[in-house]
Design a protein around this motif. Structure first.
Motif, PDB file in Angstrom:
ATOM      1  N   GLY A  47       0.910  -1.305  -0.013  1.00 60.30           N
ATOM      2  CA  GLY A  47      -0.124  -0.087   0.036  1.00 60.30           C
ATOM      3  C   GLY A  47       0.781   1.214   0.065  1.00 60.30           C
ATOM      4  O   GLY A  47       0.331   2.332   0.165  1.00 60.30           O
ATOM      5  N   PHE A  48       1.988   1.205   0.022  1.00 59.64           N
ATOM      6  CA  PHE A  48       3.254   2.311  -0.076  1.00 59.64           C
ATOM      7  C   PHE A  48       3.384   2.603  -1.584  1.00 59.64           C
ATOM      8  O   PHE A  48       4.015   1.862  -2.131  1.00 59.64           O
ATOM      9  CB  PHE A  48       4.306   2.046   0.963  1.00 59.64           C
ATOM     10  N   CYS A  49       3.120   3.780  -1.875  1.00 56.56           N
ATOM     11  CA  CYS A  49       3.457   4.381  -3.051  1.00 56.56           C
ATOM     12  C   CYS A  49       3.949   5.721  -3.360  1.00 56.56           C
ATOM     13  O   CYS A  49       3.150   6.854  -2.929  1.00 56.56           O
ATOM     14  CB  CYS A  49       2.446   4.047  -4.164  1.00 56.56           C
ATOM     15  N   PRO A  50       5.435   5.957  -3.352  1.00 56.21           N
ATOM     16  CA  PRO A  50       5.651   7.359  -3.185  1.00 56.21           C
ATOM     17  C   PRO A  50       4.721   8.418  -4.087  1.00 56.21           C
ATOM     18  O   PRO A  50       4.609   9.483  -3.636  1.00 56.21           O
ATOM     19  CB  PRO A  50       6.984   7.425  -3.884  1.00 56.21           C
ATOM     20  N   ALA A  51       4.323   7.822  -5.300  1.00 62.41           N
ATOM     21  CA  ALA A  51       3.690   8.748  -6.236  1.00 62.41           C
ATOM     22  C   ALA A  51       2.282   9.163  -5.638  1.00 62.41           C
ATOM     23  O   ALA A  51       1.833  10.255  -5.805  1.00 62.41           O
ATOM     24  CB  ALA A  51       3.601   7.871  -7.533  1.00 62.41           C
ATOM     25  N   ALA A  52       1.775   8.192  -4.850  1.00 60.59           N
ATOM     26  CA  ALA A  52       0.549   8.312  -4.479  1.00 60.59           C
ATOM     27  C   ALA A  52       0.420   9.535  -3.278  1.00 60.59           C
ATOM     28  O   ALA A  52      -0.461  10.293  -3.210  1.00 60.59           O
ATOM     29  CB  ALA A  52       0.054   7.164  -3.850  1.00 60.59           C
ATOM     30  N   ILE A  53       1.577   9.486  -2.553  1.00 63.06           N
ATOM     31  CA  ILE A  53       1.754  10.696  -1.512  1.00 63.06           C
ATOM     32  C   ILE A  53       1.913  11.748  -2.104  1.00 63.06           C
ATOM     33  O   ILE A  53       1.295  12.718  -1.653  1.00 63.06           O
ATOM     34  CB  ILE A  53       3.036  10.269  -0.708  1.00 63.06           C
ATOM     35  N   ILE A  54       2.630  11.784  -3.192  1.00 65.68           N
ATOM     36  CA  ILE A  54       3.039  13.178  -4.048  1.00 65.68           C
ATOM     37  C   ILE A  54       1.618  13.762  -4.378  1.00 65.68           C
ATOM     38  O   ILE A  54       1.047  14.886  -4.255  1.00 65.68           O
ATOM     39  CB  ILE A  54       3.927  13.089  -5.022  1.00 65.68           C
ATOM     40  N   PHE A  55       0.827  12.781  -5.021  1.00 66.44           N
ATOM     41  CA  PHE A  55      -0.560  13.063  -5.786  1.00 66.44           C
ATOM     42  C   PHE A  55      -1.469  13.535  -4.414  1.00 66.44           C
ATOM     43  O   PHE A  55      -2.219  14.571  -4.715  1.00 66.44           O
ATOM     44  CB  PHE A  55      -1.156  11.916  -6.405  1.00 66.44           C
TER      45      PHE A  55
END
Length: 67
Positions: A47-55
């Protein structure tokens, strides 16, 4: 656009871009393709995604995968 769709769009764009660069510049760009694929694979389980955090910080609404 939700975070899920933005992540999928970004990953798809990065894969296509790296394939184009591998074809025109150097085959070593295929390592970037592998990195994108591995990142998608691990995010499916963790469930960890750096792009999701940025978005999310950019104000996109959460979808089903990245609540």
């Amino acid at each position: 656009m939700s975070i899920d769709r933005a992540v999928f769009a970004l990953a798809g764009f990065m894969v296509l871009l790296s394939l184009l660069l591998a074809h025109t510049v150097s085959p070593l760009w295929l390592w970037f393709t592998a990195f994108v694929g591995l990142n998608l694979f691990q995010s499916a389980f963790t469930g960890f995604c750096p792009a999701a955090i940025i978005f999310k910080r950019l104000g996109l609404k959460a979808g089903c995968a990245f609540n």
